[in-house]
Design a protein around this motif. Structure first.
Motif, PDB file in Angstrom:
ATOM      1  N   VAL A   1       0.791  -1.095   0.008  1.00 52.11           N
ATOM      2  CA  VAL A   1       0.056  -0.034  -0.036  1.00 52.11           C
ATOM      3  C   VAL A   1       0.797   1.228  -0.125  1.00 52.11           C
ATOM      4  N   LEU A   2       1.711   1.270   0.760  1.00 51.42           N
ATOM      5  CA  LEU A   2       2.736   2.381   0.737  1.00 51.42           C
ATOM      6  C   LEU A   2       3.495   2.502  -0.640  1.00 51.42           C
ATOM      7  N   VAL A   3       3.961   1.701  -1.358  1.00 48.90           N
ATOM      8  CA  VAL A   3       4.494   1.722  -2.747  1.00 48.90           C
ATOM      9  C   VAL A   3       3.397   2.325  -3.499  1.00 48.90           C
ATOM     10  N   ALA A   4       2.159   1.710  -3.688  1.00 51.83           N
ATOM     11  CA  ALA A   4       0.940   1.945  -4.443  1.00 51.83           C
ATOM     12  C   ALA A   4       0.633   3.503  -4.326  1.00 51.83           C
ATOM     13  N   GLY A   5       0.721   4.067  -2.976  1.00 43.99           N
ATOM     14  CA  GLY A   5       0.376   5.360  -2.502  1.00 43.99           C
ATOM     15  C   GLY A   5       1.403   6.431  -3.344  1.00 43.99           C
ATOM     16  N   GLY A   6       2.653   5.690  -2.977  1.00 43.98           N
ATOM     17  CA  GLY A   6       3.586   6.511  -3.952  1.00 43.98           C
ATOM     18  C   GLY A   6       3.466   6.623  -5.276  1.00 43.98           C
ATOM     19  N   LEU A   7       2.984   5.512  -6.073  1.00 43.76           N
ATOM     20  CA  LEU A   7       2.773   5.694  -7.448  1.00 43.76           C
ATOM     21  C   LEU A   7       1.440   6.510  -7.701  1.00 43.76           C
ATOM     22  N   ILE A   8       0.707   6.540  -6.742  1.00 42.92           N
ATOM     23  CA  ILE A   8      -0.671   7.578  -7.017  1.00 42.92           C
ATOM     24  C   ILE A   8      -0.110   8.957  -7.035  1.00 42.92           C
ATOM     25  N   ALA A   9       0.901   9.057  -6.447  1.00 44.66           N
ATOM     26  CA  ALA A   9       1.504  10.648  -6.400  1.00 44.66           C
ATOM     27  C   ALA A   9       2.143  10.962  -7.747  1.00 44.66           C
ATOM     28  N   LEU A  10       2.752   9.778  -8.463  1.00 43.29           N
ATOM     29  CA  LEU A  10       3.445  10.018  -9.836  1.00 43.29           C
ATOM     30  C   LEU A  10       2.239   9.764 -10.860  1.00 43.29           C
ATOM     31  N   GLN A  11       1.141   9.535 -10.437  1.00 40.97           N
ATOM     32  CA  GLN A  11       0.050   9.247 -11.604  1.00 40.97           C
ATOM     33  C   GLN A  11      -0.489  10.820 -11.891  1.00 40.97           C
ATOM     34  N   ALA A  12      -0.722  11.474 -11.176  1.00 43.71           N
ATOM     35  CA  ALA A  12      -1.486  12.776 -11.379  1.00 43.71           C
ATOM     36  C   ALA A  12      -0.344  13.712 -12.237  1.00 43.71           C
ATOM     37  N   PRO A  13       0.867  13.863 -11.790  1.00 44.37           N
ATOM     38  CA  PRO A  13       1.518  14.758 -12.736  1.00 44.37           C
ATOM     39  C   PRO A  13       1.815  14.260 -14.044  1.00 44.37           C
ATOM     40  N   THR A  14       1.955  12.956 -14.152  1.00 40.66           N
ATOM     41  CA  THR A  14       2.119  12.312 -15.499  1.00 40.66           C
ATOM     42  C   THR A  14       0.988  12.375 -16.292  1.00 40.66           C
TER      43      THR A  14
END
Length: 149
Positions: free
Chosen positions: A12-25
């Motif tokens: 979940v921690l890693v997936a949460g970090g990926l969510i942070a990357l998703q918005a700007p990309t």
């Protein structure tokens, strides 16, 4: 944290970090294509392709009957994600990524506590306590501090 919950928590921690990357990309795609909805569509198409590959590699093939008894609302989960992805692609360049993520988390906590309180959608009932309310208020305070900071 016990070993049974360690792996899911780390995922979940890693997936949460990926969510942070998703918005700007996705915002990059929205800017290029002129549409946050198009960016969300492309994001979900790529995500669908990735999930298809993983699912096919996994080998699990449930029969259609396994889905027959599901309520109608079991089928609309993707709508929630699509809404968030499109809103995030639109909002990230306007309010900043930290505000987007913290406001989104505050919304998630409020809805999650309500769902847990009543045991909605097949979740175990987990009543709201004073400690949980305090935690939610601290998150909302964090949102305010991120916004004014």
């Amino acid at each position: 944290m016990n070993p049974t919950t360690m792996v899911p928590a780390l995922l979940v921690l890693v997936a949460g970090g990926l969510i942070a990357l998703q918005a700007p990309t996705n915002s990059l795609i929205a800017r290029a294509g002129g549409s946050a909805v198009l960016a969300a569509l492309i994001s979900f198409a790529v995500g669908t392709a990735a999930l298809l590959v993983v699912w096919l590699a996994g080998g699990h093939r449930p029969r259609g009957a396994a889905f027959a008894g599901l309520p109608w609302y079991a089928w609309i989960g993707g709508f929630y994600g699509a809404t968030f992805v499109a809103v995030a692609a639109y909002a990230a360049p306007r309010i900043g990524l930290a505000s987007l993520i913290t406001i989104g988390i505050a919304g998630q906590i409020v809805v999650a506590m309500c769902l847990d309180q009543v045991g909605a959608l097949g979740l175990p009932r987990d009543p709201i306590s004073a400690v949980k309310l305090l935690g939610a208020m601290l998150v909302i305070a964090g949102v305010i501090l991120v916004r004014i900071g």
